[in-house]
Scaffold this active site. Structure first.
Site, mmCIF file in Angstrom:
data_model
loop_
_atom_site.group_PDB
_atom_site.id
_atom_site.type_symbol
_atom_site.label_atom_id
_atom_site.label_comp_id
_atom_site.label_asym_id
_atom_site.label_seq_id
_atom_site.Cartn_x
_atom_site.Cartn_y
_atom_site.Cartn_z
ATOM 1 C CE LYS A 12 -55.699 46.597 -50.229
ATOM 2 N NZ LYS A 12 -56.042 46.018 -48.915
ATOM 3 C CG ASP A 13 -58.108 49.961 -53.940
ATOM 4 O OD1 ASP A 13 -58.132 48.793 -53.506
ATOM 5 O OD2 ASP A 13 -58.354 50.958 -53.234
ATOM 6 C CB ALA A 45 -65.279 42.340 -49.671
ATOM 7 N NE ARG A 91 -54.473 39.879 -50.005
ATOM 8 C CZ ARG A 91 -54.359 40.257 -48.742
ATOM 9 N NH1 ARG A 91 -53.656 39.541 -47.893
ATOM 10 N NH2 ARG A 91 -54.948 41.361 -48.311
ATOM 11 N NE ARG A 92 -57.403 41.871 -46.221
ATOM 12 C CZ ARG A 92 -57.633 43.165 -46.341
ATOM 13 N NH1 ARG A 92 -58.870 43.622 -46.553
ATOM 14 N NH2 ARG A 92 -56.647 44.032 -46.247
ATOM 15 N NE ARG A 110 -66.899 46.002 -51.495
ATOM 16 C CZ ARG A 110 -67.330 46.642 -52.559
ATOM 17 N NH1 ARG A 110 -68.147 46.037 -53.401
ATOM 18 N NH2 ARG A 110 -66.942 47.868 -52.810
ATOM 19 C CG ASN A 137 -65.604 54.191 -46.340
ATOM 20 O OD1 ASN A 137 -65.709 53.990 -45.132
ATOM 21 N ND2 ASN A 137 -66.302 55.110 -46.975
ATOM 22 C CB VAL A 138 -61.237 52.039 -43.455
ATOM 23 C CG1 VAL A 138 -60.757 51.720 -42.051
ATOM 24 C CG2 VAL A 138 -60.273 51.472 -44.489
ATOM 25 C CB THR A 152 -68.512 51.587 -44.155
ATOM 26 O OG1 THR A 152 -68.474 52.849 -44.804
ATOM 27 C CG2 THR A 152 -69.899 50.996 -44.234
ATOM 28 N NE ARG A 153 -63.795 47.419 -45.867
ATOM 29 C CZ ARG A 153 -62.722 46.984 -46.521
ATOM 30 N NH1 ARG A 153 -62.117 45.885 -46.131
ATOM 31 N NH2 ARG A 153 -62.259 47.662 -47.543
ATOM 32 C CB CYS A 199 -58.915 41.874 -57.079
ATOM 33 S SG CYS A 199 -60.460 42.415 -57.716
HETATM 34 N N1 LIG Z 1 -59.736 47.665 -51.172
HETATM 35 C C1 LIG Z 1 -59.828 48.603 -50.097
HETATM 36 C C2 LIG Z 1 -58.511 49.129 -49.660
HETATM 37 N N2 LIG Z 1 -57.592 49.583 -50.514
HETATM 38 C C3 LIG Z 1 -56.489 49.973 -49.800
HETATM 39 C C4 LIG Z 1 -56.748 49.784 -48.478
HETATM 40 C C5 LIG Z 1 -55.859 50.086 -47.341
HETATM 41 C C6 LIG Z 1 -54.565 50.776 -47.690
HETATM 42 C C7 LIG Z 1 -53.593 49.891 -48.384
HETATM 43 O O1 LIG Z 1 -53.583 48.669 -48.160
HETATM 44 O O2 LIG Z 1 -52.807 50.417 -49.174
HETATM 45 C C8 LIG Z 1 -58.024 49.255 -48.365
HETATM 46 C C9 LIG Z 1 -58.722 48.880 -47.131
HETATM 47 C C10 LIG Z 1 -58.291 47.573 -46.559
HETATM 48 O O3 LIG Z 1 -57.903 46.655 -47.285
HETATM 49 O O4 LIG Z 1 -58.337 47.440 -45.336
#
Ligand SMILES: NCc1[nH]cc(CCC(=O)O)c1CC(=O)O
Length: 394
Positions: free
Chosen positions: A86-87, A133, A136-137, A154, A156-157, A159-160, A250
């Site tokens: 996804k990144d 952040a 799409r969401r 924002r 990482n998981v 932190t959120r 994105c």
């Molecule tokens: N951009 C952050 C990101 N990149 C991948 C994941 C989760 C793992 C995935 O979807 O493959 C996340 C966190 C999230 O969106 O909750």
């Protein structure tokens, strides 16, 4: 004793990134084809881990989580890099390519703070605040839950989740990927609502997939096929193909999710296919290695692929799945739900087989299918959405 070749694996340092890099390291260590390699992780910090104060779409998005790792590959400080697909930017630099692994969960989740009286986004009172952040969401929230507000979240998981449970931050819920929470072992303890693509909440292209990045300029890239998961690769290429043809970045509120459907019209989860399929494939990989070692990775790949095509066990497994179709769910939205496009597309898989996923006929048909999806979306007013978005994001 012979010294082994280094196989350094570049990864980000978040708990999720390390989990995924460890998964790939374990897989490599379990495959005899990599016997002459010594794996080691190289944890790194990416720009996306530092710039935490803006919407991802505005900091450029492109390569935010991948740039530093790519530099390590170019400098040959690392031989491969592991990312959440996804990144990964839709159009990679020429020298890089990817193999794909592990989609256990594809969906988004709404997560509620510990002790929250609410169990679904629909239950939340008007004006309640949801953290994300991702554009799409945001667009999905505006479309399905117009009574809710969004607020930037924002980090990482880990932190959120900490911010969600800090009352002073003021979040009534946050949206996260199910895959990440599952991998970190957090799912059991959290109050969540699964947001399913089949019901319209379409996840990001490649969500839940772990991508291994290879550098064409390094010899190790000849070993890439041993790590590829062909089923995930097919579905991922459809999702990312649609995103790419739509100008994929994105900053576009785009969801694309592809999955198999069986003879009874039921979804067949990708993980339900790949677990057994890859177990059988890896067994044959080990056999090919036993019988033909020492040989080149190219020759070994060829022998292994022949074994797969000729294996009665694999044929039986694949036939038993009764795969008939691929369904592709697409959502394109804007930040105020003025011009949303939602559509499901169907690809006829009945004449094809998982054993021949590299067949030129299949690849041509899939490419045409992806082009058809993109031009259909364009005909439904895609240009209006992007110009609306340009205003909304400025
Ligand atoms: N951009 C952050 C990101 N990149 C991948 C994941 C989760 C793992 C995935 O979807 O493959 C996340 C966190 C999230 O969106 O909750």
């Amino acid at each position: 004793m012979m010294t082994k070749n280094p196989l350094v694996i570049a990864t980000r340092q978040s708990a999720l990134a390390l989990w995924q890099a460890n998964m790939i390291q374990d897989l490599i260590n379990s495959l005899p084809a990599f016997n002459d390699f010594e794996t080691k992780l190289l944890p790194m910090v990416s720009t996306g881990d530092i710039k935490l104060d803006t919407v991802l779409a505005k900091v450029g998005g492109k390569g935010l989580f991948t740039y530093e790792l790519e530099q390590a590959l170019k400098a040959k400080q690392a031989q491969i890099a592991v990312h959440s697909l996804k990144d990964v930017p839709m159009i990679p630099e020429e020298q890089f390519f990817y193999t794909y692994n592990a989609r256990h969960y594809h969906e988004d989740l709404a997560v509620f703070p510990a002790g929250s009286p609410y169990k679904s986004l629909a239950d939340l009172p008007a004006g309640a605040v949801v953290g994300t952040a991702s554009v799409r969401r945001k667009a999905l929230l505006a479309y399905f839950y117009p009574h809710l507000k969004t607020k930037l979240l924002r980090g990482n998981v880990n932190t959120r989740l900490a911010k969600l449970n800090d009352a002073e931050q003021g979040y009534d819920a946050i949206i996260l990927a199910r895959a990440g929470l599952d991998r970190l072992g957090f799912l059991a303890d959290l109050q969540v609502e699964i947001l399913s693509p089949e019901q319209g909440w379409v996840s990001a292209p490649g969500q839940g997939i772990v991508a291994v990045q290879w550098d064409d300029n390094q010899e190790v890239s000849a070993y890439s096929e041993f790590l590829n998961d062909p089923v995930n690769a097919l579905l991922t290429n459809i999702e990312r193909g649609v995103a790419r043809l739509l100008g994929g970045s994105c900053s576009l509120p785009l969801g694309v999710y592809a999955h198999f459907v069986n003879k009874d019209g039921e979804q067949v989860l990708t993980s339900a296919i790949t677990e057994e399929f890859n177990r059988l494939r890896h067994q044959l990989q080990a056999q090919a290695y036993q019988e033909y070692h020492p040989t080149t990775p190219q020759v070994l790949t060829q022998i292994w692929q022949d074994k797969i095509r000729n294996s009665a066990q694999i044929q039986d497994f694949v036939m038993g799945l009764q795969l008939e179709q691929i369904h592709v769910h697409v959502f394109v939205g804007d930040l105020e739900a003025q011009k949303t496009i939602r559509q499901t597309y169907t690809f006829d898989f009945a004449g094809h087989s998982l054993v021949n996923l590299d067949s030129p006929t299949l690849l041509t048909q899939v490419l045409q299918f992806v082009q058809m999806i993109a031009s259909d979306i364009e005909s439904k007013g895609f240009a209006q959405i992007t110009s609306l978005l340009a205003q909304q994001l400025s």
